[in-house]
Design a protein around this motif. Structure first.
Motif, mmCIF file in Angstrom:
data_model
loop_
_atom_site.group_PDB
_atom_site.id
_atom_site.type_symbol
_atom_site.label_atom_id
_atom_site.label_comp_id
_atom_site.label_asym_id
_atom_site.label_seq_id
_atom_site.Cartn_x
_atom_site.Cartn_y
_atom_site.Cartn_z
ATOM 1 N N ARG A 35 -16.553 -62.179 -21.338
ATOM 2 C CA ARG A 35 -17.035 -63.036 -20.254
ATOM 3 C C ARG A 35 -18.317 -63.748 -20.641
ATOM 4 N N ARG A 36 -19.130 -63.142 -21.477
ATOM 5 C CA ARG A 36 -20.266 -63.877 -22.030
ATOM 6 C C ARG A 36 -19.708 -64.900 -22.984
ATOM 7 N N GLY A 37 -19.276 -66.028 -22.509
ATOM 8 C CA GLY A 37 -18.680 -67.015 -23.391
ATOM 9 C C GLY A 37 -19.501 -68.284 -23.340
ATOM 10 N N LEU A 38 -18.979 -69.257 -22.642
ATOM 11 C CA LEU A 38 -19.619 -70.571 -22.591
ATOM 12 C C LEU A 38 -19.492 -71.115 -21.174
ATOM 13 N N ILE A 39 -20.584 -71.661 -20.650
ATOM 14 C CA ILE A 39 -20.547 -72.423 -19.397
ATOM 15 C C ILE A 39 -20.976 -73.849 -19.730
ATOM 16 N N LEU A 40 -20.142 -74.808 -19.371
ATOM 17 C CA LEU A 40 -20.490 -76.226 -19.559
ATOM 18 C C LEU A 40 -20.806 -76.838 -18.197
ATOM 19 N N ARG A 41 -21.868 -77.658 -18.167
ATOM 20 C CA ARG A 41 -22.217 -78.400 -16.946
ATOM 21 C C ARG A 41 -22.276 -79.884 -17.304
ATOM 22 N N ALA A 42 -21.674 -80.711 -16.452
ATOM 23 C CA ALA A 42 -21.620 -82.154 -16.726
ATOM 24 C C ALA A 42 -22.425 -82.913 -15.678
ATOM 25 N N ARG A 43 -23.210 -83.893 -16.130
ATOM 26 C CA ARG A 43 -23.852 -84.789 -15.163
ATOM 27 C C ARG A 43 -23.768 -86.218 -15.700
ATOM 28 N N PRO A 44 -23.611 -87.172 -14.775
ATOM 29 C CA PRO A 44 -23.416 -88.558 -15.224
ATOM 30 C C PRO A 44 -24.688 -89.133 -15.832
ATOM 31 N N LEU A 45 -24.515 -89.949 -16.845
ATOM 32 C CA LEU A 45 -25.640 -90.692 -17.418
ATOM 33 C C LEU A 45 -25.870 -91.950 -16.577
ATOM 34 N N GLU A 170 0.570 -61.427 -24.467
ATOM 35 C CA GLU A 170 1.038 -60.703 -23.292
ATOM 36 C C GLU A 170 -0.164 -59.976 -22.697
ATOM 37 N N PRO A 171 -0.455 -60.183 -21.398
ATOM 38 C CA PRO A 171 -1.626 -59.506 -20.822
ATOM 39 C C PRO A 171 -1.418 -57.995 -20.791
ATOM 40 N N VAL A 172 -2.494 -57.268 -21.060
ATOM 41 C CA VAL A 172 -2.479 -55.805 -21.014
ATOM 42 C C VAL A 172 -3.305 -55.381 -19.806
ATOM 43 N N ARG A 173 -2.753 -54.493 -18.990
ATOM 44 C CA ARG A 173 -3.496 -54.014 -17.813
ATOM 45 C C ARG A 173 -4.401 -52.868 -18.229
ATOM 46 N N LEU A 174 -5.680 -52.992 -17.916
ATOM 47 C CA LEU A 174 -6.632 -51.919 -18.227
ATOM 48 C C LEU A 174 -6.753 -50.989 -17.029
ATOM 49 N N ALA A 175 -6.610 -49.684 -17.281
ATOM 50 C CA ALA A 175 -6.796 -48.720 -16.197
ATOM 51 C C ALA A 175 -8.272 -48.529 -15.881
ATOM 52 N N ALA A 176 -9.124 -48.778 -16.865
ATOM 53 C CA ALA A 176 -10.563 -48.595 -16.675
ATOM 54 C C ALA A 176 -11.265 -49.643 -17.525
ATOM 55 N N PRO A 177 -12.471 -50.052 -17.135
ATOM 56 C CA PRO A 177 -13.168 -51.047 -17.954
ATOM 57 C C PRO A 177 -13.508 -50.483 -19.332
ATOM 58 N N LEU A 178 -13.652 -51.380 -20.294
ATOM 59 C CA LEU A 178 -14.104 -50.994 -21.635
ATOM 60 C C LEU A 178 -15.522 -51.515 -21.818
ATOM 61 N N HIS A 179 -16.397 -50.646 -22.305
ATOM 62 C CA HIS A 179 -17.793 -51.027 -22.506
ATOM 63 C C HIS A 179 -18.031 -51.214 -23.998
ATOM 64 N N LEU A 180 -18.284 -52.449 -24.389
ATOM 65 C CA LEU A 180 -18.470 -52.758 -25.806
ATOM 66 C C LEU A 180 -19.907 -53.177 -26.075
ATOM 67 N N VAL A 317 -21.082 -55.966 -23.518
ATOM 68 C CA VAL A 317 -20.125 -56.737 -22.728
ATOM 69 C C VAL A 317 -19.117 -55.765 -22.143
ATOM 70 N N GLU A 318 -18.691 -56.062 -20.925
ATOM 71 C CA GLU A 318 -17.737 -55.183 -20.258
ATOM 72 C C GLU A 318 -16.404 -55.916 -20.144
ATOM 73 N N ILE A 319 -15.330 -55.247 -20.540
ATOM 74 C CA ILE A 319 -13.990 -55.805 -20.338
ATOM 75 C C ILE A 319 -13.464 -55.153 -19.061
ATOM 76 N N ASP A 320 -13.241 -55.971 -18.037
ATOM 77 C CA ASP A 320 -12.923 -55.411 -16.721
ATOM 78 C C ASP A 320 -11.544 -54.767 -16.669
ATOM 79 N N ALA A 321 -11.451 -53.740 -15.852
ATOM 80 C CA ALA A 321 -10.135 -53.208 -15.495
ATOM 81 C C ALA A 321 -9.388 -54.269 -14.697
ATOM 82 N N THR A 322 -8.079 -54.226 -14.755
ATOM 83 C CA THR A 322 -7.283 -55.275 -14.087
ATOM 84 C C THR A 322 -6.297 -54.638 -13.118
#
Lengths: 322, 322
Positions: A35-45, A170-180, A317-322
Motif C-alpha cells: 500500500r505504500r506505493g504511489l499517490i499522484l495528484r494533478a492540477r491544471p497549469l 489469482e487473488p489469494v485470501r489472507l486469513a490474517a494480515p502479514l507484517h513485513l 508494511v502490512e498486507i491486509d487480511a481479505t
C-alpha cells in the motif's frame, strides 16, 4: 479526447513473497501489493498548451512530457496517456512515494497504474481495474519489453496474488494480515544476469537444480495454503527455507544475507530476498506490528548508513487480511 | 594372549565432505580421512601387573583402564583390547592428537583403530585393515550404540570414501589433493536432535523436503565425478550449494554460517558445515595450500577466541591424491 484528469489516484507497489526464479520454470509464485506505493495528484497549469509536468521528488523525477524526449519515463507516460485518450498538455502531476524506485518493488507499474487511473474517463466512475491494467501494460512495455503483467496486476489490485507462467493472476485470501519489513540492500539488482546464472547452473547440474526448483514450487503451494488458513508458523518456516533454496540457486548476495541475519536476530520470524536477488531487496516477516517495529529499530541501529538514505531505508508494511 | 603391544600406531580422523543428513534417506555421502588424527605410543610399565594407563592430553584423557570403570573410553578400550587378545595391564599408552574430540571428526574411531593396531598380533606384520576395522567397531559400539562403521573405515583407510546405507564404503580416487581448513565452532553438535529435526520437517513438508534430499544426493554423485576428474571448480560450487541445501533442511547454525562467510571472504573457494550440524564443525575448501594459509590467518585475526583454544582452533589438512 477530454481535457480533464482526476484530481488524485494511487497504486500499490509490489513485493514477491515466494517463488521468484522458480516461476521462470513454470512453478507458481506469490506477490503482494504494497500500500505504500504511489499517490499522484494533478492540477491544471495556467497555460493549457504547456507540456505536461511530472514531478516525483522521492524518485528524483522532475520531467516535462515532451514527445521529443527519449527518457523512458516520459515515453511510457505519454503512451499511457495516449492509450487513455487523455490530455498531454496543461497539467502538472506530482507524486508522493512510499517505496524506492529501481529496487524490484514495482515502481514503474505503480506509476503507469496511477497515471491510468488519473486519465481513464476522469469525469466518470472509478475506472475498471482490467482497463487500468491494460493501460498500465502500455507503459510497462516501454520499461520492460515483454513484461509478465504481474507488476501491473498487483499495482492495480493490491492484496496477495498467486501467478504462474501463462496462467495469469489469482487473488489469494489472507486469513490474517502479514507484517513485513522491506529491506532495500542498496546493491543494484541484476535481473537478467541472475536469471541467466540460474539457467547456467541448471544446465551444468540438472539433477541437482531441477529438484531444487521443484522444492521451490512445492513450497509456494504449501505456503499459499498456510496463508489462506492463517498458519503463520508454517508461512515463516517456509519463507526461511525459500531463502536457503534461493541461495542454493546462487541468487543471494552477502548484503542480503546480512540483512536477513540481522532481521532474524532482532525478532523477525523469517527473512528472505525478494525478486531477482543479487542485490535489490530482502524482506522480514514478523508475527506482530511490534515485532516489525523492533526489526526496524534494530536495523536502524546496526545499519545506520542504510536507514539514513531514503533509497535504502527499511520500512514496515502490512498486507491486509481479505 | 601375548603380553606385547606395538610401539606405535596411528589412525585418521574423519570429515564428511558431502552428503550428511541425506545419507539417512539412502543417498550417498563422501567422507575423507584426516591424517591429523591420533598417534598412540606404548611403553611397558615397571609393574607388569599394574593397570594399563591411557593418557591423551589433547583430549583431556588421563585414565587407568580398570574393569570396574564405567567411563566409556575405558570400557571401549578394554573391549577392543580383549577382542584383540591383548594385555590389559603393564603398559602406558600415550596419545598425540591432531584434532579435537567430540567435534564430529571421528575421534572415538581414531582411538579404537589406533588401539587395535597397537594390539593385533604385535609381533607380526602390519595388521590387516579389515581386522582393524572389526576390532574398532567393538569400541565404537560402546560409544555409539549401532555405529554405521563409516568412522572406523575412514580412520583405518584414510583417503576419500563414498558410502551409502547398506552398501558400505568404496574408496574414491582423487585426481588432485584437496586442501581443507577444518573450523570447529565450539558449539556442541546435537546429532540426534538434528536428524530428528530433519525428519520432522520432511514429515511436515514432504513435497518440499524430499526434492531437497534428492538434490543433495545428486550433488554427491556429481561432486564425486568432479573429485575423480580433478575439476576443482565444480567440487567447490557444489560444496557451496550443499551448504545452502543443508541450511534449507534446518541443520546449520549462526556460528557455522559465520565461519563459512569468513572463510569465503578470506579466499576459500567453498565452505560448508560437516556432519550433523547445529554446531560441531565446518570446513573451508581451498584451491591451494597458500589459500588455506590465508583462510587460517583470517580466522585467527577475526575470531581470535576460537583460534586461541585448542578445542576450537581451525587447522589446515590436505587430503592426498591417490
Amino acid at each position: 479526447m477530454t481535457l480533464a484528469l482526476r484530481d488524485q489516484a494511487s497504486a500499490c507497489g509490489k513485493i514477491i513473497l515466494l517463488g521468484e526464479h522458480s516461476v521462470v520454470y513454470g512453478h507458481p509464485a506469490l506477490a503482494a501489493g504494497l500500500r505504500r506505493g504511489l499517490i499522484l495528484r494533478a492540477r491544471p497549469l495556467a497555460d493549457r498548451h504547456a507540456p505536461m509536468e511530472l514531478a516525483i521528488p522521492g524518485w528524483n523525477l522532475d520531467l516535462r512530457l515532451l514527445a521529443s524526449s527519449d527518457h523512458p519515463v516520459v515515453r511510457a507516460c505519454l503512451e499511457v496517456l495516449a492509450h487513455c485518450d487523455a490530455p498531454v498538455t496543461g497539467w502538472r502531476i506530482e507524486g508522493d512515494v512510499g517505496l524506492p524506485s529501481g529496487a524490484g518493488l514495482g515502481s514503474s507499474a505503480a506509476l503507469s497504474v496511477a497515471l491510468a487511473r488519473l486519465a481513464i474517463d476522469p469525469e466518470g466512475p472509478e475506472p475498471d481495474t482490467d482497463a487500468v491494467v491494460e493501460a498500465s501494460m502500455v507503459g510497462e512495455r516501454i520499461f520492460h519489453g515483454t513484461p509478465s503483467g504481474l507488476d501491473s496486476e498487483v499495482a492495480a489490485r493490491g492484496g496477495v496474488n498467486a501467478f504462474a507462467r501463462g496462467q495469469g493472476c489469482e487473488p489469494v485470501r489472507l486469513a490474517a494480515p502479514l507484517h513485513l519489513v522491506v529491506m532495500p540492500s542498496g546493491v543494484p539488482r541484476q535481473t537478467g544476469t541472475l536469471v541467466a546464472g540460474v539457467r547456467a547452473r541448471r544446465d551444468r547440474y540438472p539433477r541437482v537444480i531441477d529438484p531444487v526448483l521443484d522444492a521451490c514450487g512445492a513450497l509456494v503451494v504449501r505456503a499459499r495454503a498456510a496463508i489462506e488458513s492463517g498458519d503463520f508458523g508454517t508461512v515463516a518456516e517456509l519463507a526461511n527455507v525459500a531463502q536457503e533454496l534461493l541461495s542454493a540457486l546462487g541468487v543471494s548476495h552477502p548484503v542480503l544475507d546480512d540483512l536477513c541475519a540481522l532481521a532474524l536476530r532482532h525478532g523477525a520470524a523469517a527473512a528472505k530476498l525478494t525478486g531477482a536477488g543479487g542485490g535489490g531487496c530482502a524482506f522480514a516477516l514478523c508475527e506482530t506490528p511490534a515485532d516489525a517495529a523492533k526489526v526496524l529499530a534494530g536495523l536502524a541501529r546496526e545499519r545506520p548508513e542504510l536507514a539514513a538514505d531514503p533509497r535504502t531505508a527499511p520500512f514496515a508494511v502490512e498486507i491486509d487480511a481479505t
